[in-house]
Design an enzyme around this catalytic site. Sequence first.
Site, PDB file in Angstrom:
ATOM      1  N   ASP A 376      -5.098 -19.506  -7.171  1.00 45.50           N
ATOM      2  CA  ASP A 376      -4.621 -19.686  -5.803  1.00 45.50           C
ATOM      3  C   ASP A 376      -5.093 -20.976  -5.157  1.00 45.50           C
ATOM      4  O   ASP A 376      -4.488 -21.436  -4.184  1.00 45.50           O
ATOM      5  CB  ASP A 376      -5.027 -18.482  -4.953  1.00 45.50           C
ATOM      6  CG  ASP A 376      -4.170 -17.256  -5.265  1.00 45.50           C
ATOM      7  OD1 ASP A 376      -2.996 -17.441  -5.614  1.00 45.50           O
ATOM      8  OD2 ASP A 376      -4.681 -16.127  -5.177  1.00 45.50           O
ATOM      9  N   TYR A 461      -0.141 -11.526  -1.306  1.00 40.61           N
ATOM     10  CA  TYR A 461      -1.493 -11.019  -1.079  1.00 40.61           C
ATOM     11  C   TYR A 461      -2.155 -11.701   0.112  1.00 40.61           C
ATOM     12  O   TYR A 461      -1.939 -12.877   0.367  1.00 40.61           O
ATOM     13  CB  TYR A 461      -2.365 -11.191  -2.321  1.00 40.61           C
ATOM     14  CG  TYR A 461      -2.514  -9.904  -3.097  1.00 40.61           C
ATOM     15  CD1 TYR A 461      -3.235  -8.834  -2.576  1.00 40.61           C
ATOM     16  CD2 TYR A 461      -1.904  -9.733  -4.328  1.00 40.61           C
ATOM     17  CE1 TYR A 461      -3.354  -7.639  -3.261  1.00 40.61           C
ATOM     18  CE2 TYR A 461      -2.015  -8.536  -5.035  1.00 40.61           C
ATOM     19  CZ  TYR A 461      -2.742  -7.497  -4.486  1.00 40.61           C
ATOM     20  OH  TYR A 461      -2.854  -6.310  -5.151  1.00 40.61           O
TER      21      TYR A 461
END
Length: 761
Positions: A376, A461
């Site tokens: 990420d 998320y």
Amino acid sequence: MHLKTALILLVLAFATIFALVCVLLTRGRGPGTCQHQPPEPEVPEDGRSLVFADLTPEELAQVVRYLRGSLGVPLVDASRAKPSDNCIASVDVQLPAKAEVLQFLDAGGARPPREALAVLYFGNQEDPNVTEYVVGPLPQPTYHRDVTVQKYGGKVPYHRRPVTGVEYVAISALIQDELRKAPRFLAACCASDGTDLAVLTTAPRGFKSGDRSSWFVIFHAVEGTGYYVLPVGLEVLVEHGELDISLWYLSQVFYNGRYFSSTTKLEADFLAGLLEVIRVEKPQDAAVMGSMRPRRPPGAPGPLQFEPQGPRYSIRDNRVTFQGWSIAFGMNPNTGPRLFDIRYRRERIIYELSLQEALALYGSNCPGGMSTRYLDGSFGIGRFAYELVRGVDCPYTATYLDRHYLAESDVPRTNQNSLCVFEHDAALPLRRHFSDTQSLYYGGLRKSVLVIRAVSTLINYDYVWDFMFHSNGAVEVRVHATGYISSSFFHGRGIDYGNKVGPHTLGTMHLHHIHYKVDLDIDGQLNSLETQDMGYEQLRAPWSDQNTIVRPFLHRDRLERENEAAFPLEAPLPRYLSFTGPKTNRWGHARSYRLQVVSFPGKHLPDSSPMERAVSWGRYKLAVTKRKEEEPTSTSVYNQNDPWTPTVAFADFIDNETITNEDLVAWISVGFLHVPHAEDIPNTVTVGNGVGFFLRPYNYFDEDPSVDSPDSIYFSSEREAEACEANPLACLPAAACAPQLPPFRYGGFLNISLPPPPGRL
């Protein structure tokens, strides 16, 4: 009646009347407004923490202006730059070397020059590459120097760059064009003409260095809800490695367990009756799976935490102080929250505490899911820390701070209210005792903690990042995962890779592994690593030779080398692991801080995986290394798109150097395995999905430092318990007041344009 008696009765009557009048006048009146009393500064407000500060919008703009006028090459604004253009990809602060900073902070040295790190994509060159420049001094730059070779040993190959928004838009258009070639199939499978579908990128992109080949998973898109749990069974593989976007193409199509060479072939097989189609109706708004719209009208407001006399912490520039704590804070656009110069009672405990990476690794029997290993940091953990919602993401009365960044644009952007600071009453005693033997008394201290929080939304998320500072000198770091699960279309042996959570939805198994850097300075820079653990020994009872007793004993050890201090992810840590300084406390023990990890990770990628070295930090639950300026981070944003030849391989940091009386860094991995289940719809909840670690004083002090807390209470009788001097809680009824709550406002949608590009952007 005696005159004296009459006078006494008259006085009492007046007193009674006065009291009744007071009651009547105050009855029905609300509590008074709370009066803010600013806390006393705990350290001199001299602006020294600005040496760690993020760049301001003005500084970011100055760097862009300087580069445009100094590089001698055409630069296209990154918001519209094609892969074949040159552009400024990002600008962030370039932190000075630690030695320079400490000379400035601790020894009266000169303030280090303020500099920026600029990342440029050079696509319009004979040898396209990524180049990094240090630019300074700010705020008026006059120089730049290429640091790419110094940092990485050579130029960064162009294929390693993160995918930009412009590229995602081009890929989306390409997929739309290809879907138009299968109109009857789309109508049959998905009740769609292709224009109302959403796509989600996967990563990494291929099988070897140089590949730029990505699977995109296709979902039903429903306004106002998460599409991530609405797969239609269709996935496409896009080849997007060429600099010329017109040469990009779709190389494979996957549907319901079968692979096709093109959407044309998919349509032909459907029309020929050679393809089994499972119709997935587009959900209606009222019944869509995954909707977060409330199903009941609002009820009575819940409890509200507020400060009767205003916040007891103080924020100035990029530093927060609270009851002996002093912390400089910031936000890296790529890696997220970072803290510096963390001090307790004016002594530095930690030089740097920063998030490094968040890995999400998936399993599935569909190509997109089975190939996904999101790093990420390459998408932007800090960049996508959006505005926090008052009263939900943080307490209503928290302090909310803006963060600024420059990425994929020549114009700085602001995520307003994207960092919050608050004091939290944990509704638990930090310590307490009720004595019912020898003497009667009660002593206790409520658990009140300072929290610095950000929340990153990486498409599906949401990660809640917490940094917490306790009144006993302990530091707690915690991350919770929430948001939507990612999913695959359920077919075949899907339950080997997760659980069915909808009519056609497989909640795909995945692991979340998070990496942190902690540069500890315990009683100075020269630290060592010691462990303590227990064993049992059997011996004859000294007072009874004919009997034996089994007693526990303590085994102490000092780890001398980096290899000894590299603990595998799935192996237990020593129960006590402490970073020690050169001095001792009053009782002769080395002043130390103990590391305590709270984590239940999944298994790390096997060594046989060709991309394992890119995430080799995940091999270790803890690795302690000698600090080096040339090892600032455990990974790189370039690792995502070329994990087969990683730009930074953490495993190379561990080369068995001595770690005794050295400046040490603890690299800590935490995480958990997530097998999605029915209760993950609509969202994964934070309950049970939190991991982290503590840094706790261990013989660092001569006693628990919280004994000096002004919140401590002690009483040994009912009279003392009700006296404000002995028990501040007894004063609360008299001090009751109504908080001045700010109006609820939210502007988090202002800087986001729709529709978003496909992918985690």
